[in-house]
Write a protein that holds these residues in place. Structure first.
Motif, PDB file in Angstrom:
ATOM      1  N   VAL A 176      22.065  75.842   5.572  1.00 42.96           N
ATOM      2  CA  VAL A 176      21.781  76.181   4.179  1.00 42.96           C
ATOM      3  C   VAL A 176      21.428  74.934   3.378  1.00 42.96           C
ATOM      4  O   VAL A 176      20.516  74.937   2.549  1.00 42.96           O
ATOM      5  N   ARG A 177      22.141  73.842   3.630  1.00 42.42           N
ATOM      6  CA  ARG A 177      21.915  72.621   2.852  1.00 42.42           C
ATOM      7  C   ARG A 177      20.561  71.990   3.146  1.00 42.42           C
ATOM      8  O   ARG A 177      20.124  71.097   2.421  1.00 42.42           O
ATOM      9  N   GLN A 178      19.879  72.423   4.179  1.00 44.01           N
ATOM     10  CA  GLN A 178      18.532  71.926   4.470  1.00 44.01           C
ATOM     11  C   GLN A 178      17.449  72.728   3.757  1.00 44.01           C
ATOM     12  O   GLN A 178      16.276  72.376   3.841  1.00 44.01           O
ATOM     13  N   ARG A 179      17.816  73.769   3.040  1.00 46.38           N
ATOM     14  CA  ARG A 179      16.823  74.605   2.370  1.00 46.38           C
ATOM     15  C   ARG A 179      16.335  73.931   1.089  1.00 46.38           C
ATOM     16  O   ARG A 179      17.053  73.175   0.449  1.00 46.38           O
ATOM     17  N   LEU A 180      15.117  74.268   0.723  1.00 46.95           N
ATOM     18  CA  LEU A 180      14.468  73.599  -0.403  1.00 46.95           C
ATOM     19  C   LEU A 180      15.169  73.880  -1.720  1.00 46.95           C
ATOM     20  O   LEU A 180      15.257  73.005  -2.580  1.00 46.95           O
ATOM     21  N   TYR A 181      15.661  75.105  -1.928  1.00 44.46           N
ATOM     22  CA  TYR A 181      16.282  75.402  -3.216  1.00 44.46           C
ATOM     23  C   TYR A 181      17.590  74.640  -3.404  1.00 44.46           C
ATOM     24  O   TYR A 181      17.998  74.369  -4.524  1.00 44.46           O
TER      25      TYR A 181
END
Length: 302
Positions: A176-181
């Motif tokens: 999740v922490r690699q997602r753009l948002y």
């Protein structure tokens, strides 16, 4: 379910109205049965037709009848009254295990995913120690020290299982922490706590719900198993495990005795698993990738 999806659903893909899992037969059954069991067990003292210790020796080992809807046990006690009066303890004790396990494992996973490899390695090494501990032997040792205190024992089990929760949740949190948002939120100046609460945790909600539902079913079996071995409430207080153990002695001359309690326990565990399957099904229908990961079952069995 042998496998569950661990790819989180972005907040943008949430659906309005009823949750998707309540639109499937399995999800409806799981939620309805667990709700029914919880309400009926917690209110059993208000509606049960007989007291749990009330004996009808003239109707020992009776089959279902108008007087005893589910029959009677070897002492003539009403099975319906005893089954639902015994239900509150395993239902709540299993919930204690889930709350403790996720209350420890989930925050550790969020911290390790955020703080980098050094913190992750440290926390992972500590959790590996917990995973290596023989949970069954430790629980029996605790029972020998503090006695049969079901909620304390299940809380300790939750501490041990938190290591397995951490390992599952760590991979999800890192993804999740690699997602753009999430990157955009950090660039906009949101603090660590707000990023986790507003962006990371909502995207992990499906995985958390699936694993929690599965762990809840496992907790029910463990509570019943301990009572089956004699580590449950003392007679005449009822418990599902002891009632099944008692019924096993009459399996040839009174086979019905095993059916009501065994069926209620089985349906409750199946309901938890069906609920987990229904929640997991949301992930695949939402169109997320089908990356799979083994659930907590193996880690708990160890």
């Amino acid at each position: 379910a042998d496998e569950v999806a661990t790819e989180p659903v972005p907040p943008a893909q949430r659906r309005r109205g009823l949750p998707y899992f309540l639109r499937t037969p399995g999800g409806i059954f799981g939620a309805a049965w667990l709700t029914f069991m919880l309400v009926a067990s917690l209110t059993a003292a208000l509606w049960r037709p007989y007291e749990v210790a009330e004996q009808d020796l003239a109707n020992r080992l009776a089959l279902p009848s108008a007087e005893h809807w589910l029959g009677t046990d070897p002492l003539g006690r009403d099975l319906l009254s005893r089954i639902f009066s015994a239900g509150a303890e395993p239902l709540l004790a299993a919930a204690v295990t889930v709350v403790v396990a996720f209350g420890i494992g989930l925050p550790l996973a969020l911290i390790a995913a955020e703080r980098g490899r050094r913190v992750e390695r440290t926390v992972s090494r500590v959790t590996e120690v917990f995973l290596a501990l023989p949970a069954t032997i430790l629980l029996l040792a605790v029972i020998g020290v503090i006695g049969v205190r079901t909620f304390v024992i299940m809380a300790i089990l939750g501490v041990l299982i938190s290591a397995a929760v951490y390992r599952v949740m760590l991979g999800v949190a890192q993804s999740v922490r690699q997602r753009l948002y999430v990157d955009a939120a950090r660039v906009n100046g949101l603090g660590s706590i707000r990023v986790n609460l507003v962006h990371v945790l909502p995207s992990m909600a499906t995985v958390v719900a699936v694993q929690a539902a599965q762990l809840y079913g496992i907790g029910l079996l463990i509570v019943a198993g301990l009572a089956f071995l004699g580590f449950g409430p003392a007679e005449p207080a009822p418990s599902w495990g002891f009632m099944i153990q008692d019924a096993s002695s009459y399996v040839f001359n009174a086979p019905w005795l095993l059916v009501p309690t065994g069926l209620v326990l089985a349906l409750t565990v199946v309901a938890a698993n069906e609920l987990a399957d229904a929640i997991a099904g949301k992930t695949s229908i939402a169109g997320t990738p089908s990356r799979r990961k083994r659930p907590l079952t193996r880690a708990v069995a160890a």
